[in-house]
Write a protein that holds these residues in place. Sequence first.
Motif, short mmCIF file in Angstrom:
data_model
loop_
_atom_site.label_atom_id
_atom_site.label_comp_id
_atom_site.label_asym_id
_atom_site.label_seq_id
_atom_site.Cartn_x
_atom_site.Cartn_y
_atom_site.Cartn_z
N LEU A 172 -12.18 0.68 3.65
CA LEU A 172 -11.36 1.89 3.52
C LEU A 172 -11.92 2.90 4.51
CD1 LEU A 172 -9.12 3.42 2.01
CD2 LEU A 172 -10.87 4.21 0.41
N PRO A 173 -11.30 3.03 5.70
CA PRO A 173 -11.87 3.88 6.76
C PRO A 173 -11.90 5.35 6.35
CG PRO A 173 -9.65 3.17 7.34
CD PRO A 173 -10.04 2.39 6.12
N ASP A 174 -12.94 6.03 6.81
CA ASP A 174 -13.10 7.46 6.52
C ASP A 174 -13.38 8.22 7.81
OD1 ASP A 174 -15.67 6.68 7.10
OD2 ASP A 174 -16.47 7.05 5.10
N VAL A 175 -13.66 9.49 7.69
CA VAL A 175 -13.89 10.33 8.86
C VAL A 175 -15.07 9.83 9.68
CG1 VAL A 175 -14.62 12.65 9.60
CG2 VAL A 175 -12.88 12.39 7.82
N GLU B 2 -10.09 6.38 -14.20
CA GLU B 2 -8.90 7.17 -13.93
C GLU B 2 -8.73 7.38 -12.43
OE1 GLU B 2 -6.80 8.16 -16.18
OE2 GLU B 2 -7.91 7.88 -18.07
N THR B 3 -7.47 7.41 -11.99
CA THR B 3 -7.19 7.63 -10.57
C THR B 3 -7.05 9.11 -10.24
OG1 THR B 3 -4.80 7.46 -10.93
CG2 THR B 3 -6.00 5.43 -10.38
N GLY B 4 -6.80 9.96 -11.22
CA GLY B 4 -6.61 11.38 -10.97
C GLY B 4 -5.19 11.75 -10.59
N VAL B 5 -4.27 10.77 -10.62
CA VAL B 5 -2.86 11.03 -10.33
C VAL B 5 -2.10 11.17 -11.65
CG1 VAL B 5 -0.75 10.14 -9.24
CG2 VAL B 5 -2.98 9.80 -8.14
N GLU B 6 -1.26 12.19 -11.76
CA GLU B 6 -0.53 12.45 -12.99
C GLU B 6 0.43 11.31 -13.34
OE1 GLU B 6 -1.03 14.96 -15.02
OE2 GLU B 6 -2.57 15.80 -13.70
N PRO B 7 0.53 10.94 -14.63
CA PRO B 7 1.38 9.81 -15.04
C PRO B 7 2.84 9.93 -14.61
CG PRO B 7 -0.09 10.44 -16.82
CD PRO B 7 -0.24 11.48 -15.76
N HIS B 8 3.39 11.16 -14.57
CA HIS B 8 4.82 11.27 -14.27
C HIS B 8 5.13 10.89 -12.82
CE1 HIS B 8 4.49 15.18 -12.10
NE2 HIS B 8 3.49 15.39 -12.94
N TYR B 9 4.13 10.96 -11.93
CA TYR B 9 4.35 10.51 -10.56
C TYR B 9 4.45 8.98 -10.51
CZ TYR B 9 3.23 15.25 -9.02
OH TYR B 9 3.24 16.62 -8.82
N TYR C 293 -9.01 10.05 -2.92
CA TYR C 293 -8.01 9.59 -3.88
C TYR C 293 -7.87 8.06 -3.85
CZ TYR C 293 -5.97 13.97 -5.59
OH TYR C 293 -5.76 15.16 -6.23
N THR C 294 -7.74 7.52 -2.65
CA THR C 294 -7.51 6.07 -2.50
C THR C 294 -8.68 5.26 -3.04
OG1 THR C 294 -6.21 6.55 -0.51
CG2 THR C 294 -6.89 4.27 -0.84
N GLU C 295 -9.87 5.80 -2.89
CA GLU C 295 -11.06 5.13 -3.40
C GLU C 295 -10.99 4.95 -4.91
OE1 GLU C 295 -15.66 5.39 -2.01
OE2 GLU C 295 -14.78 7.25 -2.80
N PHE D 161 0.82 -1.21 0.00
CA PHE D 161 0.00 0.00 0.00
C PHE D 161 0.86 1.27 0.00
CE2 PHE D 161 -2.96 3.09 2.03
CZ PHE D 161 -3.99 2.99 1.11
N LYS D 162 2.15 1.14 0.28
CA LYS D 162 3.03 2.32 0.26
C LYS D 162 3.08 2.96 -1.12
CE LYS D 162 5.85 0.49 4.03
NZ LYS D 162 7.11 -0.19 4.42
N THR D 163 2.85 2.17 -2.15
CA THR D 163 2.81 2.74 -3.51
C THR D 163 1.68 3.74 -3.64
OG1 THR D 163 1.44 0.87 -4.25
CG2 THR D 163 3.82 0.66 -4.53
N VAL D 164 0.52 3.42 -3.06
CA VAL D 164 -0.62 4.34 -3.11
C VAL D 164 -0.33 5.58 -2.28
CG1 VAL D 164 -3.09 4.60 -2.61
CG2 VAL D 164 -2.21 2.42 -3.45
N GLN D 165 0.24 5.39 -1.09
CA GLN D 165 0.56 6.54 -0.24
C GLN D 165 1.47 7.53 -0.96
OE1 GLN D 165 -1.34 6.81 2.10
NE2 GLN D 165 -0.97 5.53 3.90
N ALA D 166 2.50 7.00 -1.63
CA ALA D 166 3.44 7.86 -2.34
C ALA D 166 2.75 8.61 -3.47
CB ALA D 166 4.59 7.02 -2.89
N LEU D 167 1.92 7.92 -4.25
CA LEU D 167 1.26 8.55 -5.39
C LEU D 167 0.29 9.64 -4.97
CD1 LEU D 167 0.67 5.27 -7.41
CD2 LEU D 167 2.06 7.21 -8.18
N VAL D 168 -0.52 9.35 -3.95
CA VAL D 168 -1.50 10.33 -3.49
C VAL D 168 -0.80 11.55 -2.88
CG1 VAL D 168 -3.38 10.74 -1.86
CG2 VAL D 168 -3.30 8.61 -3.15
N ALA D 169 0.24 11.31 -2.10
CA ALA D 169 0.95 12.41 -1.45
C ALA D 169 1.64 13.30 -2.48
CB ALA D 169 1.98 11.86 -0.46
#
Length: 640
Positions: free
Chosen positions: A413-416, A487-494, A391-393, A311-319
């Motif tokens: 996927l826990p939320d507020v 689409e995930t909404g994360v730019e391809p270069h990331y 984002y993670t969703e 899951f660290k891959t997702v954390q890096a991409l979203v951040a």
Amino acid sequence: MSENRKFFVYGLFVVVGIIYLIRLLFLQVLDNTYETASNSIKAIPDVPMRGQIYDRKGNLIVFNTLVYDLYVTPNKFKVKDTLSLCNLLKITKNDFDSLMRVAKIYSRAKPSLFMRQLSKEDFARIQDAMVDYPGFEYLKSSIRTYSAPTFAHALGYVSEISKKQLDNQDNLYYHQGDLVGQSGLEKYYEEQLRGRRGVRYVMQDVHGVAKGPWKDGELDTIASAGQNLYSSIDLKLQQYSDSLMAGKAGAVVAIEPSSGEILAMTSAPTYDPALFATREFSKNYSKLYRDPYKPLNNRALSGSYRPGSTFKTVQALVAMQEGAISPGSIFSHAGAPMKCHGHGGLTGVSSAIQWSCNPYFYHVFRRMLYANSEKNTFKASAIGLTKWHDYTEKFGFGHKLGIDLPSESSGKLPDVKYYDKIYGEKRWKFSNIYSLSIGEGELLINPLKLANLAAIIANRGWYIAPHLVKGVGKNNNPLAQYTEKHETGVEPHYFETVVNGMERAVIRGTVSRGAIIPDVQMCGKTGTSQNKKGKDHSIFIAFAPKYNPKIAITVLVENAGFGGFYAAPVASLIIEKYIKGHVDRKAYEHEWKNKNLMQNVIILKPQTPKPKEEKPTPPKSKPEATIVKQTTAAEKKING
């Protein structure tokens, strides 16, 4: 008698005769009321053959074999020597009495299923003798037959329709005794596979002896076979995946990234699908149901695991997308409650992925949650978690991906709202939920979601919903929802930053050296899913080649330990088999085919049902949602 009177009498006789002839013509030819009222017409259903199932290369996986079903009408049944009939049918007297009792409960006047699936040989043996036992009749039917003992969980099975299903049907298609898809593809594509049933009308005398078709068959309808399914599965790769998971519990899911087509899906331990295509269905099902290793569970779809370091891959991409960090961000280990696994200095996100550094991603998640203008840490954490959740969703977490199987789990996927319910509104912050940073805590997934994550990274930001059927009725004709890009909404270069880190993890990182595939650029990420009882679960996600990828995969091995040691070797062999068409590392292959890890699997005793939503208990002292396990000295060399 006068000549005129004589002609009148003759004419009267002729008119009466013509009237009688017309009436007879109407009764016998034009009107069928008499025939219907005297029960001289019998409707015989014509059950269609179910559609067949092929693999992506045109190899037959599931087909039909002709059998005969024996029906009985209790009111017509007359026999002096019941024992001889039992010997003929090869059943016991108790079985006979039980079957006849069920038939009488259904109806004494209507035929009902007495014995299913007589083979051609069995039918030939009893056909002539059954003339001596009035009340019995037979209908042609078919059973599902399998070209190989594989792919059982995804294929599913058919069985006799239940009374509840009969009562709840909308269009009254099914009759008592019909077979219907109960799980897997057989259930999901039931309407396409079942075909259209027909009916034949036959004239019979008072003794029930057939006298030929009614109205020369002009009202008969011919059954139409069901549509064939052209699956995306590579049958040889599927069998190879099964062989590598023998002696292990877990799952394998392999996807073609560009299409979302599933190439192989293994849930281990598995079973032979042919066990559910015999008269011993109930006995075989009960045996598998009682098996403590739960072979009936489709772990690939309904298993519930923490994703761990994958899951660290997702954390890096979203951040990176949110601007909380940059590809070159560096963090010290200071302040992080989890330990590092020992590596050199980090140079940014790629090297953090390469070495799967826990403290690094602790700080990444912290930075992400607090990347807003709110000064109150409780409010800031809620704002940050909302963005993170949204984002993670989009990566497929927290909801069903929509695979064409009926048993997919949503995961968690826990939320507020989730944490407000546990801790109270504005009474929790990052320090309560930091274990999410490394894929632990309240985050739950199934292996399908991780394979889809690997496909998203391979595609640099998008996916098509994973599916098993690429054609209905004809090849390359999937359902409409399996052509839509998400689409995930994360730019391809990331994604390139993460991909580089995954490639380095394989070449010189957390992956076992033996898992490197000669001449193939494999990019992968190890994971270790924490487990309260027994060893942790071993996870690995990967795709290959690095550019223009052909396969994305996840392997999960229960109670095996670090992902780089156990899941990665299985994944690398499957990737090599698919891309090269063969495996060069024969000794390595032999080792993993013969590695038995079932002794590590924890067998849970039956428990009372848990609440629908399991709530973590807040700690008494320092608020931490999950205490991350420390590693031994030997394990510090590698991280999963």
